[in-house]
Each structure stands twice: as structure tokens, then as C-alpha cells.
Write an enzyme that holds these catalytic residues in place. Structure first.
Site, PDB file in Angstrom:
ATOM      1  N   GLU A  98      21.633  39.973  25.192  1.00  0.00           N
ATOM      2  CA  GLU A  98      20.988  39.214  26.266  1.00  0.00           C
ATOM      3  C   GLU A  98      19.725  39.898  26.771  1.00  0.00           C
ATOM      4  O   GLU A  98      19.585  41.117  26.686  1.00  0.00           O
ATOM      5  CB  GLU A  98      21.976  39.062  27.431  1.00  0.00           C
ATOM      6  N   CYS A 111      14.060  42.566  31.427  1.00  0.00           N
ATOM      7  CA  CYS A 111      15.136  43.534  31.212  1.00  0.00           C
ATOM      8  C   CYS A 111      15.684  43.292  29.804  1.00  0.00           C
ATOM      9  O   CYS A 111      16.202  42.219  29.518  1.00  0.00           O
ATOM     10  CB  CYS A 111      16.195  43.284  32.285  1.00  0.00           C
ATOM     11  N   CYS A 122      31.194  53.240  30.375  1.00  0.00           N
ATOM     12  CA  CYS A 122      31.138  53.437  31.829  1.00  0.00           C
ATOM     13  C   CYS A 122      32.137  52.465  32.464  1.00  0.00           C
ATOM     14  O   CYS A 122      32.189  51.288  32.101  1.00  0.00           O
ATOM     15  CB  CYS A 122      29.728  53.191  32.353  1.00  0.00           C
ATOM     16  N   CYS A 125      31.061  48.913  34.062  1.00  0.00           N
ATOM     17  CA  CYS A 125      30.040  48.098  33.389  1.00  0.00           C
ATOM     18  C   CYS A 125      30.675  47.070  32.467  1.00  0.00           C
ATOM     19  O   CYS A 125      31.538  47.396  31.651  1.00  0.00           O
ATOM     20  CB  CYS A 125      29.098  49.003  32.589  1.00  0.00           C
ATOM     21  N   CYS A 345      22.599  43.305  37.019  1.00  0.00           N
ATOM     22  CA  CYS A 345      22.893  44.577  36.336  1.00  0.00           C
ATOM     23  C   CYS A 345      24.370  44.686  36.033  1.00  0.00           C
ATOM     24  O   CYS A 345      25.207  44.475  36.893  1.00  0.00           O
ATOM     25  CB  CYS A 345      22.583  45.767  37.237  1.00  0.00           C
TER      26      CYS A 345
HETATM   27  N1  SAH Z   1      22.818  52.321  29.275  1.00  0.00           N
HETATM   28  C1  SAH Z   1      21.743  52.386  30.228  1.00  0.00           C
HETATM   29  C2  SAH Z   1      21.292  50.991  30.682  1.00  0.00           C
HETATM   30  C3  SAH Z   1      22.394  50.325  31.428  1.00  0.00           C
HETATM   31  S1  SAH Z   1      22.147  48.988  32.515  1.00  0.00           S
HETATM   32  C4  SAH Z   1      22.180  53.206  31.409  1.00  0.00           C
HETATM   33  O1  SAH Z   1      23.362  53.510  31.515  1.00  0.00           O
HETATM   34  O2  SAH Z   1      21.353  53.577  32.222  1.00  0.00           O
HETATM   35  C5  SAH Z   1      21.207  49.504  33.852  1.00  0.00           C
HETATM   36  C6  SAH Z   1      21.963  49.966  35.099  1.00  0.00           C
HETATM   37  O3  SAH Z   1      22.969  49.048  35.560  1.00  0.00           O
HETATM   38  C7  SAH Z   1      22.668  51.278  34.859  1.00  0.00           C
HETATM   39  O4  SAH Z   1      22.369  52.162  35.907  1.00  0.00           O
HETATM   40  C8  SAH Z   1      24.104  50.873  34.908  1.00  0.00           C
HETATM   41  O5  SAH Z   1      24.936  51.944  35.222  1.00  0.00           O
HETATM   42  C9  SAH Z   1      24.090  49.787  35.947  1.00  0.00           C
HETATM   43  N2  SAH Z   1      25.307  48.975  35.955  1.00  0.00           N
HETATM   44  C10 SAH Z   1      26.214  48.837  34.972  1.00  0.00           C
HETATM   45  N3  SAH Z   1      27.205  48.007  35.353  1.00  0.00           N
HETATM   46  C11 SAH Z   1      26.925  47.613  36.605  1.00  0.00           C
HETATM   47  C12 SAH Z   1      27.555  46.728  37.521  1.00  0.00           C
HETATM   48  N4  SAH Z   1      28.673  46.073  37.194  1.00  0.00           N
HETATM   49  N5  SAH Z   1      26.973  46.535  38.710  1.00  0.00           N
HETATM   50  C13 SAH Z   1      25.813  47.150  39.023  1.00  0.00           C
HETATM   51  N6  SAH Z   1      25.168  47.991  38.195  1.00  0.00           N
HETATM   52  C14 SAH Z   1      25.711  48.221  37.002  1.00  0.00           C
END
Ligand code: SAH
Length: 371
Positions: A98, A111, A122, A125, A345
Site C-alpha cells: 500500500e 508514504c 513490532c 503494528c 500509521c
Molecule cells: N519499519 C519502519 C517504518 C514503519 S511505519 C519503522 O519501523 O520505522 C512508520 C511508523 O508508524 C513507525 O514509527 C511505526 O512504529 C509506527 N506505527 C506502527 N504501527 C502503528 C500503529 N498501529 N499506530 C501508530 N503508529 C504505528
């Protein structure tokens, strides 16, 4: 232009200038042909090689046989009530990833994804719940921006619609180093998308050795997903922390800034109710980052089906911010955008079937990061 079918032809969107020059040289052509091609692709948005009229006829005819400008195929487009757009893109074989466009008054942010799924696991996520399928190619990464420009109706001579690019979609960009770095080169190159280095942001969960390597390769903005002020908590939320702890991660971040002459690193911090959002967490965090070239970006947690986490209440988020600001930190609260279409996010799930489950949280740390 054709859709991204498996094809023998080279996708020109995957080649930064130096590689494009080698490609045309192999065809017996002069390096300036590479410039011409980039001009057509990135300045004029032209994807049809036969329409690139200032290329010599013979060269064009051969190029059509050997190359193409192929963009990802759109599976679904959704527009949120706040104008945020999400595209689900085909990764072939039933896979999907996406990208999201977020319009704001003074900028437009795209994005983008770097992988189909993610192996970093994580705990908060949504992408992590999908597991990992594969790395996106450079052409698929650049193709997202190219496609979004077309979808957003950008025309030659118009002002930019996409002013900022963030690697905050699906995947861990530093785990796909060898395809992400050339894509960044194309974003920054003045013959390419010509976006300023402060407007291309790579966000990482903390692959420390790759941060050092990145510092040698390209010059873009760095965001680090910190999410906790101590190793015990961070290791639960971001399992890669068990391999590279906070101290190592911060050292790598400062090194990156030094090497790149950058101003600051943005630290992302997801606000999870009752988990990492207490005033004592803010105080601990302030100790870590005080007097450092750091900005903090608090992200209200975006829920998805099956998650055990809840978003911190707005009052708790604001209190957390105030605790940090009182200690001299620069803090912003990320506006939640596009959540009615699951475009916020951490809500990007795409579709990942046939996944290789390489989950760091539950299993080993033997993740092989190929560069
Ligand atoms: N792999 C990269 C990009 C991830 S997405 C990274 O970890 O940085 C970008 C941001 O969104 C990251 O900081 C991630 O931790 C955050 N994120 C992931 N899941 C989320 C959620 N459910 N709610 C809010 N932010 C989230």
C-alpha cells in the site's frame, strides 16, 4: 507504459542515473541518452518510450525491445473524508502492498512501502501481524511515486503535488537496503524527482549496522522508531532492540547526522495507553534526548482488529508532550490522517499470503539483512 507484468524487459524506473548510463552504454549509446530518458520519465511523466520523440529512431526502436516504464498495478483506491488517499498495489501472486498520499496546506506527503509485509514483528503494528513476503524492487519503490503523481493528476509545468516522501508504509526500509538506496538516489537526483534531502525521510525500527551504511551512501532525513525510553520496554515493543539496544541506536543516529551534516533526527513514539505513556516515561525519555539534535514525534496509536493495545487518551498525550517540552525537547503530536480507510500509521496491511514467517519477537534474531 504497461502494468508490472513479469517481463524480460528492464524497467527503467529501477535505474538511477549511473546505472541508466551503463544500460544505454551497453546498447552502444552515449551517456546523454540517459539524461534524455530521465527527463522524459521524471520531468514530463512520460511512460511510453515510443512517445519520447527526441530519441534517435533506431535507439528508440531497440529500447522498446529491451526496456519499459512499468508501474505497479492498482488493486484498489480509497479516499478518506480528510482527503487522504490510499492505493492498494499488486505485488503479483496475490500479494499486495500500500501507499498513502496525505495532503496538507503547505505540502503533500507520499508514504511509500519498501516491502510486502515486514519481519520486524513490532507488537503494535498491523503490518507485522502479516509476516514478511518479499522485498520490493527499486522499480516498485520508485514506481509508487511515479504512479501517485499520475493518479493525482500532475501535469508537466504544474507545481509539485508530492513535495515529501516518507518510507513509513509497509516494511522496514533498511532491511531492503540494496533496493531502497537506489530509489532514494532517484528521488534526490536533480535529473530524477529532484526532491530536497530534507523532504525524503527514511524511517527505521533500528537496524543499527544499516544506519552506519546508509550514512555512507545517501543523504536523506532519518526517522527512528523509538517508542520506549528504556531497553526493557523497547525490547517488548520493538524486538530488534534485543539485538541493537537504545544506546547503540542513539549512537548510530548521531553518527548519521554528523556524516550527513543533518540538523536533527526525528524519533517516533507511538502512544499506547498505560504502556509507554506515563509521566515517568516522559521524564526518562527527556533524559535520553535532552540537549541532543532530536525531535520527537508522538503518534497516537492507530488500532486494528485483534490488537490488545489502545490509544492513549488525548489528555495523556498532551500531558506527555508538556512534560517533554518543559525539559526543552522539541515535540509534535502527529495528526491522525485517513483512519476511516485504514490508511493511518501502522494500519497498512496490504495482503500478504505465502509469507515467510521470520518473526523477531517470538523467535531468533538471525534475520539476515542483505545489502
Ligand atoms: N519499519 C519502519 C517504518 C514503519 S511505519 C519503522 O519501523 O520505522 C512508520 C511508523 O508508524 C513507525 O514509527 C511505526 O512504529 C509506527 N506505527 C506502527 N504501527 C502503528 C500503529 N498501529 N499506530 C501508530 N503508529 C504505528
Amino acid at each position: 507504459m504497461s502494468a508490472a507484468n513479469p517481463s524480460e524487459r528492464t524497467n527503467l524506473l529501477g535505474l538511477p542515473k549511473a546505472e541508466l548510463e551503463s544500460f544505454v552504454a551497453e546498447m552502444g549509446s552515449k551517456p546523454f541518452r540517459a539524461r534524455q530518458l530521465m527527463n522524459w520519465m521524471y520531468k514530463r511523466g512520460e511512460g511510453d518510450i515510443t512517445a519520447m520523440t527526441d530519441l534517435a529512431k533506431d535507439f528508440r526502436a531497440e529500447l522498446v525491445q529491451r526496456a519499459e516504464v512499468a508501474v505497479p498495478e492498482i488493486v484498489k483506491t480509497q479516499i478518506a473524508s480528510d482527503g487522504t488517499r490510499k492505493w492498494v498495489l499488486s505485488g503479483g501472486n496475490g500479494q499486495a502492498y500500500e501507499m498513502v498520499y496525505i495532503p496538507e496546506e503547505d505540502r503533500g506527503t507520499l508514504c511509500i512501502s519498501s516491502q510486502v509485509g515486514c519481519a520486524l514483528d513490532c507488537s503494535f503494528c498491523s503490518t507485522a501481524q502479516q509476516g514478511f513476503n518479499r522485498n520490493l524492487t527499486t522499480a516498485e519503490i520508485v514506481g509508487q511515486v511515479w504512479l501517485a503523481n499520475r493518479e493525482l493528476g500532475w501535469q508537466v509545468g504544474d507545481n509539485r503535488i508530492i513535495t515529501n516522501i516518507v518510507f513509513m508504509g509497509m516494511g522496514e526500509p533498511l532491511a531492503n537496503f540494496r533496493n531502497v538506496v537506489p530509489a532514494i538516489r532517484i528521488f534526490l537526483d536533480d535529473l530524477g524527482l529532484d526532491i530536497s534531502r530534507r523532504r525524503v525521510t527514511l524511517s527505521t525500527s533500528g537496524l543499527v549496522p544499516q544506519i552506519y551504511k546508509l550514512a555512507e551512501e545517501v543523504n536523506c532525513a532519518l526517522a527512528v522508531s523509538l517508542h520506549a525510553p528504556n531497553d526493557e520496554l523497547r525490547s517488548q515493543l520493538v524486538p530488534i532492540n534485543r539485538k541493537h539496544n537504545i544506546a547503540e541506536l542513539l549512537e548510530a543516529s548521531w553518527h548519521y547526522l554528523d556524516e550527513q551534516n543533518g540538523r536533527s533526527v526525528t524519533f517516533e513514539y507511538v502512544m499506547l495507553d498505560g504502556i509507554n505513556d506515563q509521566p515517568e516515561h516522559a521524564r526518562e525519555l527527556a533524559k535520553l534526548l535532552r540537549d541532543k539534535p532530536a525531535k520527537l514525534n508522538l503518534i497516537p496509536f492507530n488500532p486494528y482488529p485483534g490488537t490488545p493495545y489502545r490509544r492513549s487518551p488525548q489528555a495523556a498525550i498532551e500531558k506527555f508532550r508538556d512534560e517533554l517540552m518543559q525539559r526543552g525537547l522539541i515535540v509534535t503530536i502527529r495528526k491522525t490522517r485517513g483512519d476511516d480507510i485504514d490508511a493511518a500509521c501502522g494500519q497498512l496491511a496490504g495482503q500478504v499470503t505465502d509469507r515467510t514467517i521470520v518473526r523477531l519477537g517470538s523467535k531468533t534474531f538471525g534475520l539476515q539483512v542483505r545489502a
